[in-house]
Design a protein around this motif. Structure first.
Motif, PDB file in Angstrom:
ATOM      1  N   PHE A 126      62.743  36.907  -4.492  1.00  0.00           N
ATOM      2  CA  PHE A 126      63.090  38.054  -3.642  1.00  0.00           C
ATOM      3  C   PHE A 126      61.940  39.061  -3.581  1.00  0.00           C
ATOM      4  O   PHE A 126      61.715  39.694  -2.554  1.00  0.00           O
ATOM      5  CB  PHE A 126      64.375  38.725  -4.128  1.00  0.00           C
ATOM      6  CG  PHE A 126      65.603  38.162  -3.458  1.00  0.00           C
ATOM      7  CD1 PHE A 126      65.944  38.553  -2.164  1.00  0.00           C
ATOM      8  CD2 PHE A 126      66.406  37.233  -4.091  1.00  0.00           C
ATOM      9  CE1 PHE A 126      67.058  38.026  -1.520  1.00  0.00           C
ATOM     10  CE2 PHE A 126      67.523  36.693  -3.460  1.00  0.00           C
ATOM     11  CZ  PHE A 126      67.857  37.090  -2.178  1.00  0.00           C
ATOM     12  N   THR A 127      61.217  39.213  -4.705  1.00  0.00           N
ATOM     13  CA  THR A 127      60.078  40.117  -4.685  1.00  0.00           C
ATOM     14  C   THR A 127      59.058  39.676  -3.642  1.00  0.00           C
ATOM     15  O   THR A 127      58.595  40.483  -2.819  1.00  0.00           O
ATOM     16  CB  THR A 127      59.403  40.140  -6.075  1.00  0.00           C
ATOM     17  OG1 THR A 127      60.410  40.464  -7.033  1.00  0.00           O
ATOM     18  CG2 THR A 127      58.276  41.153  -6.129  1.00  0.00           C
ATOM     19  N   PHE A 128      58.735  38.401  -3.655  1.00  0.00           N
ATOM     20  CA  PHE A 128      57.730  37.933  -2.702  1.00  0.00           C
ATOM     21  C   PHE A 128      58.278  37.872  -1.286  1.00  0.00           C
ATOM     22  O   PHE A 128      57.533  38.028  -0.326  1.00  0.00           O
ATOM     23  CB  PHE A 128      57.122  36.616  -3.184  1.00  0.00           C
ATOM     24  CG  PHE A 128      56.176  36.837  -4.316  1.00  0.00           C
ATOM     25  CD1 PHE A 128      54.873  37.239  -4.074  1.00  0.00           C
ATOM     26  CD2 PHE A 128      56.601  36.724  -5.632  1.00  0.00           C
ATOM     27  CE1 PHE A 128      54.008  37.492  -5.121  1.00  0.00           C
ATOM     28  CE2 PHE A 128      55.744  36.985  -6.684  1.00  0.00           C
ATOM     29  CZ  PHE A 128      54.441  37.372  -6.432  1.00  0.00           C
ATOM     30  N   MET A 129      59.604  37.677  -1.163  1.00  0.00           N
ATOM     31  CA  MET A 129      60.194  37.785   0.161  1.00  0.00           C
ATOM     32  C   MET A 129      59.995  39.200   0.692  1.00  0.00           C
ATOM     33  O   MET A 129      59.669  39.401   1.866  1.00  0.00           O
ATOM     34  CB  MET A 129      61.676  37.454   0.137  1.00  0.00           C
ATOM     35  CG  MET A 129      62.284  37.502   1.520  1.00  0.00           C
ATOM     36  SD  MET A 129      63.998  38.058   1.544  1.00  0.00           S
ATOM     37  CE  MET A 129      63.785  39.764   1.114  1.00  0.00           C
ATOM     38  N   GLY A 130      60.173  40.193  -0.193  1.00  0.00           N
ATOM     39  CA  GLY A 130      59.967  41.573   0.228  1.00  0.00           C
ATOM     40  C   GLY A 130      58.546  41.799   0.713  1.00  0.00           C
ATOM     41  O   GLY A 130      58.306  42.376   1.773  1.00  0.00           O
ATOM     42  N   LEU A 131      57.584  41.276  -0.053  1.00  0.00           N
ATOM     43  CA  LEU A 131      56.186  41.434   0.351  1.00  0.00           C
ATOM     44  C   LEU A 131      55.924  40.738   1.684  1.00  0.00           C
ATOM     45  O   LEU A 131      55.292  41.299   2.584  1.00  0.00           O
ATOM     46  CB  LEU A 131      55.264  40.857  -0.726  1.00  0.00           C
ATOM     47  CG  LEU A 131      55.146  41.683  -2.006  1.00  0.00           C
ATOM     48  CD1 LEU A 131      54.415  40.899  -3.082  1.00  0.00           C
ATOM     49  CD2 LEU A 131      54.420  42.992  -1.711  1.00  0.00           C
ATOM     50  N   ALA A 132      56.439  39.518   1.816  1.00  0.00           N
ATOM     51  CA  ALA A 132      56.221  38.780   3.068  1.00  0.00           C
ATOM     52  C   ALA A 132      56.941  39.476   4.217  1.00  0.00           C
ATOM     53  O   ALA A 132      56.493  39.418   5.367  1.00  0.00           O
ATOM     54  CB  ALA A 132      56.715  37.343   2.921  1.00  0.00           C
ATOM     55  N   GLY A 133      58.056  40.152   3.902  1.00  0.00           N
ATOM     56  CA  GLY A 133      58.747  40.926   4.921  1.00  0.00           C
ATOM     57  C   GLY A 133      57.907  42.106   5.384  1.00  0.00           C
ATOM     58  O   GLY A 133      57.831  42.396   6.586  1.00  0.00           O
ATOM     59  N   VAL A 134      57.242  42.763   4.427  1.00  0.00           N
ATOM     60  CA  VAL A 134      56.349  43.865   4.809  1.00  0.00           C
ATOM     61  C   VAL A 134      55.218  43.328   5.686  1.00  0.00           C
ATOM     62  O   VAL A 134      54.843  43.951   6.695  1.00  0.00           O
ATOM     63  CB  VAL A 134      55.797  44.569   3.544  1.00  0.00           C
ATOM     64  CG1 VAL A 134      54.721  45.573   3.917  1.00  0.00           C
ATOM     65  CG2 VAL A 134      56.936  45.252   2.798  1.00  0.00           C
ATOM     66  N   ALA A 135      54.702  42.150   5.332  1.00  0.00           N
ATOM     67  CA  ALA A 135      53.671  41.524   6.169  1.00  0.00           C
ATOM     68  C   ALA A 135      54.198  41.342   7.593  1.00  0.00           C
ATOM     69  O   ALA A 135      53.493  41.617   8.575  1.00  0.00           O
ATOM     70  CB  ALA A 135      53.255  40.178   5.572  1.00  0.00           C
ATOM     71  N   ALA A 136      55.465  40.909   7.701  1.00  0.00           N
ATOM     72  CA  ALA A 136      56.053  40.701   9.029  1.00  0.00           C
ATOM     73  C   ALA A 136      56.158  42.024   9.783  1.00  0.00           C
ATOM     74  O   ALA A 136      55.896  42.085  10.989  1.00  0.00           O
ATOM     75  CB  ALA A 136      57.432  40.061   8.890  1.00  0.00           C
ATOM     76  N   LEU A 137      56.521  43.099   9.074  1.00  0.00           N
ATOM     77  CA  LEU A 137      56.640  44.397   9.743  1.00  0.00           C
ATOM     78  C   LEU A 137      55.281  44.855  10.277  1.00  0.00           C
ATOM     79  O   LEU A 137      55.190  45.395  11.384  1.00  0.00           O
ATOM     80  CB  LEU A 137      57.210  45.445   8.779  1.00  0.00           C
ATOM     81  CG  LEU A 137      58.688  45.255   8.407  1.00  0.00           C
ATOM     82  CD1 LEU A 137      59.126  46.324   7.422  1.00  0.00           C
ATOM     83  CD2 LEU A 137      59.584  45.258   9.637  1.00  0.00           C
TER      84      LEU A 137
END
Lengths: 200, 634, 331
Positions: B53-64
């Protein structure tokens, strides 16, 4: 929640052999995925062959001798391997020790000839795509050969220590024999692909 | 072979002291070394989940950041170089470091609990897998932050990745694959052995919980799909490192060989992510409709059939590469066929709801949101399975919309539902329902706003993986809407985080079975004790907790002086062997470090493999050499 | 209610989008794209109907179930039959879909008669276009722009010397990858004169976003006129300013990468500029071909296309003006 006892498992054994144990299934799972890797690598070889006008690209077919000697050594080793598995199931410590020592030697022998196999390919991995794929297939199998020989040697040493007095060790020996069969069997299609396919 | 008097059995102890004793034996040791040595599947499962989930959060920020860049034509939020690293890292992280590991993590956590055993089959391999996975996560993101993140796409097509990448960026990608595949394969091996041999007595094949079937199917798919990407990424590394020519057109290599191998893995990959999601739905649904899932057999067979078909449609990712038309038609047919078992599952779920009494708790909202969203993704999937349609929408935003509908709708919605559902089991506390509803509606509405317009953008001609577009293209409006939606969607994850943080401190205590669910993980305490079950349960139905009995059938006779698990027979789950289960060990971490550094080093020189072989061998021997514990010696 | 509204909005947006667009699947003007669009609308109609039915049943089961107080009493067998029926229906629909796409695919793939053959070579990040002809002196080269006569089949033959690209003109045809070491081609017939835009659809490196191109479909006589001009060498400079511009071009780095037929400039790295002035865009569809854009492009290519392989060439102000005027004069 309140419990009620419906079954007593104390009479059950604490170790066993083959498909009754976890390690056997783990080994089988590893074999499946490694076998899949071999199959795909062979697929890549055939794919490259299909898409090139002539094969092997610009090289002669590999020297038959080293590969054939390795094949013979591996096939022969399957016999004592089978006996060793039987002795392990009989908890025969003396024979298992002897068998493991023999299997260590029978594992090291093809490894030595394997060096000549790379030589006998008559080209380097960076010559062309044909060189790359034969070195890849050979390397892939050598990795398996090397790891299982390593495992056999370590187990061999272990069986001469105080840790040997344990039924689980015999189960380990039997699983090691199981994996060696895989190393031998997986070699046969690779041998065919590497040495006979370019001659067909 | 120990002498009889030394043996201590559970029958020798009173209930209270038995529990204390077994807990003591199975506990994770204290101290930092103890923490690093843990082999408890719950500890490792949670580590996996939190990391994923931590890396999902980071990858989500990348998407934003990418959404901001695309919100209007010719924006300058990031440059092309940065954008390429972002979209590659986003895709690679979501697929390799989030979706697959998080599904495996739930399996690692719940399979042993659901089948009534005390740990996974190879606990140290499990620990090793996690450390290697963590290594891969850190390497990929450290590379991104130091401006050497991979920039050739999560699919790393050759020749772009072979000879056109900047510096070591493609090597970082290829080596990250090695780490995560090692971890995934480790988990797969464990799950197969665990499900086959460690089910509690009475759990015959037709009583296995559907989530466990999902885990098993996942494991098999990993076993047969992942080797393809291992082979191809190894070839790529060799091409780049020691000058082999697998993909070198000028010396007999072939560019499409990469695509065949990659998609032979890559398509099953989608189902590796999606099938556990459906299995979560089937497992949660009974608790919220108050009846067993309709068509257990149909659902299980659908899982297996989907997994099987998924190996026969990789070519539909290659419809525009100019392969023979007849061959392509076969892959159209197989890609369409896979919709049948998936459709059957959806019909079964709707039948379950139809016949049940729904309880509109947060997990159930996510189940409904899943059906709404996933059916759209499935139907656009049928569209892209058609060769002619695919030649138009392939590599456009239509496909971006399609697979986000499938993967977010089909896997992330069930996953967030599952977090709400199983959080009380993880922590002993409930998540807030009020925040949960907000979470759901932000996720659901935000998702549709973010991704629905992408279908239209694709049809209007917007290709994927462009870092910007010129003002003459009519894409600005829909892109802006999509960006706004993305931020709404992202907010839902912030709400989830707040909910988790609040609940950890002051959530309502859950008790053993807060949802009144049917499966075995709810038969133990929340959170479970280290041994999961002080006495191994016995089951006689598919829904052991709905049997109506007020006492719970268990076995006796397990040893109480060492870690012991019960092995049962493959199909009938009859008790067969009491086998030792390995205790905590620091060696898996050491082995992961030696392996990890060797692979990292090999990005720079092939000799690293030679130099690294010795420490790796030493750490493996250290791992397997008996240490004289009771578990080792008997 | 909200779902219906959402669907309504979606349908409205899709149909609006279909009305215009020179780079759009929904505005097909080539035979290939027209049959695909027909197939698309068929798929979309059926799929949307399926989705509406499934959502309606889901909604009913949610509403219905709340009234339901006695669970476990339904006729499970009847429900099994219903599900079996649904599965059978999906099989039938999927078979129809498969057949429909098979026949569409067959019609698209049919080999054309007497096509106009054009070789398209994809580079990082521009398109090299060569019109093939039996007569060597009738062959000519241009870039990022293909002129075609309406009504005549076009056969594009692709090559790539570097990485994989994908040729995509959504209004005219489905896309086709351009793969190093592989022979690929695409055929279509444009039905209506017009200017159509397309761009590379396979990620091909850092400037993938700026790899556009145009197809200009003309009436056959106009096309022949255009072709006649393109076969010829470049227009010689007619005044002092243009002559100065020409000198700037050949005496600087320009000529080492670009060819202008009929002059000393013979570079083969970048696009052929023989008739540059007649083209629609600069830098593979990045900006329209105007004098101001061209000056900006030559003065600082990276300001327009940040990672273009064209280097900046330091030119004095009047040299820049002259060379731009010269290039724009190459009609």
């Amino acid at each position: 929640m309140k419990t009620r006892t419906v079954l007593d498992v104390s009479p059950l054994p604490e170790s066993s052999f083959g498909s009754r144990t976890l390690t056997w299934w783990g080994t089988l799972a590893f074999m499946s995925l490694e076998g899949m890797g071999f199959a795909l690598a062979i697929g890549a070889y055939i794919y490259l062959r299909v898409f090139s006008t002539h094969w092997p690209l610009n090289s002669p077919p590999p020297d038959l001798w080293p590969g054939t000697i390795v094949t013979i050594l591996l096939v022969i080793s399957a016999i004592p391997n089978h006996f060793m598995a039987t002795w392990a199931r009989a908890y025969d410590m003396r024979k298992v020790r002897a068998g493991l020592t023999l299997m260590s030697l029978l594992g090291i022998a093809p490894l030595i000839v394997r060096a000549f196999e790379f030589w006998g390919m008559r080209l380097r991995w960076d010559t062309d795509a044909y060189g790359s794929i034969v070195w890849f297939l050979l390397g892939l199998h050598t990795t398996h050969l090397l790891t299982d020989v390593g495992d056999t040697v370590v187990l061999n040493v272990l069986m001469f220590t105080r840790h040997s007095a344990n039924p689980r060790r015999f189960s380990d020996v039997s699983d090691n024999a199981f994996y060696w069969d895989f190393v031998v069997l997986s070699w046969l299609p690779i041998y065919f692909v590497l040495y006979w396919l370019p001659r067909l | 072979m120990s002498a009889a008097p030394e043996i201590l059995r559970d029958t020798d102890l009173a209930e209270r002291s038995l529990e204390e004793r077994i807990t003591h034996i199975w506990r994770t040791p204290s101290g930092i070394i103890g923490w690093l040595s843990s082999v408890d599947h719950k500890v490792i499962g949670l580590r996996y989940i939190v990391t994923a989930f931590t890396f999902m959060g980071l990858a989500g920020v990348a998407a934003l950041i990418m959404r901001l860049q695309l919100a209007q034509p010719n924006m300058h939020v990031v440059n092309a170089d940065r954008y390429d690293q972002l979209f590659t890292t986003h895709g690679s992280t979501m697929m390799f470091l989030f979706a697959v590991p998080v599904m495996e993590a739930f399996a690692v956590y719940f399979v042993p609990l659901m089948i009534g055993t005390r740990n996974v089959a190879f606990p140290r391999l499990n620990a090793f897998g996690y450390w290697v996975y963590l290594f891969g996560c850190i390497m990929l993101w450290a590379s991104l932050f130091s401006n050497s993140g991979p920039d050739v796409g999560w699919f790393a097509y050759v020749p772009l990745s072979r000879g056109y990448g900047v510096g070591h960026r493609p090597d970082v990608w290829a080596q990250m694959i090695t780490y995560t595949e090692l971890a995934a394969l480790a988990v797969a091996v464990e799950i197969v052995a665990t499900v086959f041999k460690m089910r509690c007595p009475g759990m015959t094949l037709d009583r296995i919980p559907i989530f466990v079937w999902g885990g098993l199917v996942l494991a098999f798919m990993v076993l047969f799909a992942m080797p393809a990407v291992m082979v191809s990424s190894t070839m790529l590394i060799l091409d780049r490192l020691v000058n082999t020519h697998f993909f070198d057109v000028s010396l007999g290599g072939d560019a499409l060989l990469w695509q065949h191998l990659f998609w032979f893995f890559g398509h099953p990959e989608v189902y590796i992510i999606f099938l556990p999601g459906t299995a979560m739905i089937s497992t949660m649904l009974p608790a919220f409709t108050r009846r067993p899932v309709f068509g257990y057999m149909a659902v299980v067979l659908s899982l297996a059939a989907t997994a099987f078909f998924s190996f026969g449609l990789w070519v539909h990712h290659m419809f525009v590469t100019g392969l023979p038309r007849l061959g392509e038609s076969f892959f159209t047919a197989s890609s369409m066929a896979i919709a049948v078992p998936t459709g059957a599952q959806i019909f079964c779920w709707i039948a379950t709801i139809w016949d049940g009494r729904p309880r509109f708790a947060t997990p159930f909202l996510f189940i409904c949101g899943f059906i709404f969203t996933f059916v759209i993704g499935g139907l656009t999937g049928v569209m892209v399975a058609s060769v002619p349609l695919d030649t138009q929408v392939h590599d456009t935003y239509f496909v971006v919309a399609h697979f986000h509908y499938v993967l977010i709708g089909g896997a992330v919605f069930p996953l967030i539902g599952a977090v709400y559902y199983w959080f009380p089991k993880f922590t002993g506390r409930m998540l807030s329902e009020t925040l949960g509803r907000w979470n759901f509606w932000f996720a659901f509405i935000g998702f549709q706003i973010a991704f629905f317009p992408m279908h239209i953008l694709g049809l209007e001609g917007m290709p994927r993986r462009v870092y910007t577009y010129t003002p003459e293209m009519p894409w600005g409006g829909l892109n802006l809407i999509s960006t706004i939606g993305a931020f709404i969607f992202a907010t839902s994850f912030v709400l989830l985080l707040i909910n988790v943080a609040k609940s950890l401190r002051s959530g309502v205590l859950a008790g053993d079975n807060p949802w009144n669910a049917e499966t075995l993980e709810w038969a133990t305490t929340s959170p479970p004790l280290p041994q999961n079950f002080t006495r191994i349960p016995v089951v006689s139905s598919r829904a052991p907790l709905w049997s109506g009995d007020d006492t719970f059938p268990v076995i006796a006779g397990m040893r109480a002086d060492k870690r012991e698990v019960l092995l049962t027979t493959l199909t009938e789950a009859e008790p067969d062997i009491r086998e030792s289960s390995p205790g905590p060990s620091i060696w898996p971490l050491i082995a992961a470090l030696t392996t990890g550094f060797t692979l990292l080093w090999s990005i720079y020189t092939p000799w690293a493999i030679v130099y690294g072989a010795l420490p790796v061998a030493v750490s493996l021997i250290g791992w397997f050499w008996p240490k004289g514990t009771k578990e080792d010696e008997s | 209610m909200r779902r219906w509204a959402a669907l309504g909005v979606a349908v409205a947006v899709v149909s609006l989008a279909g009305c215009s667009g020179f780079q759009s699947v929904l505005n097909p003007e080539g035979d290939n794209a027209i049959s695909i669009a027909r197939l698309f609308w068929f798929f979309l109609t059926v799929c949307a109907s399926i989705w509406i039915v499934v959502m309606a049943i889901l909604a009913m089961s949610l509403v219905r179930a709340r009234r339901n107080t006695a669970p476990e009493t339904r006729d499970q067998r009847r429900m099994g039959f219903v599900i079996g029926g649904c599965v059978a229906a999906s099989v039938i629909i999927l078979v129809v879909f498969t057949l429909a796409s098979f026949f569409t695919n067959k019609s698209i793939a049919a080999a054309p008669e007497d096509p106009l053959t054009v070789k398209v070579e994809a580079h990082q990040w521009w398109w090299q276009v060569t019109y093939l002809d039996k007569r060597i002196d009738h062959r000519f080269e241009t870039a990022n722009e293909i002129h075609v006569p309406v009504g005549r089949p076009i056969l594009l033959q692709f090559e790539s010397p570097d990485v994989i690209h994908s040729f995509w003109m959504p209004n005219l045809a489905g896309k086709q990858d351009v793969i190093p070491g592989r022979f690929t081609e695409l055929t279509f017939t444009v039905e209506k004169p017009g200017i159509y835009r397309g761009q590379c659809a396979e990620f091909c490196g850092i400037e993938h976003a700026h790899m556009g191109m145009y197809v200009v479909a003309q009436e056959p006589f106009e096309f022949d006129k255009w072709r006649g001009r393109q076969i010829g060498d470049s227009v010689p400079p007619t005044n002092a300013m243009l002559r100065h511009g020409y000198m700037v071009f050949v005496s600087n780095a320009c000529a080492s990468c670009h060819t202008i037929r009929g002059t000393d400039a013979g570079g083969v790295v970048g696009p052929d500029l023989t008739h540059f002035g007649s083209r629609l865009s600069i830098a593979a569809g990045t900006v329209p071909n105007t004098m101001a854009n061209l000056q900006g492009w030559i003065a600082n290519p990276h300001g327009i296309k940040p990672y273009t392989q064209m280097p900046s060439v330091a030119l004095a102000g009047d040299d820049l003006t002259a060379v731009s005027q010269y290039l724009e004069s190459l009609k």
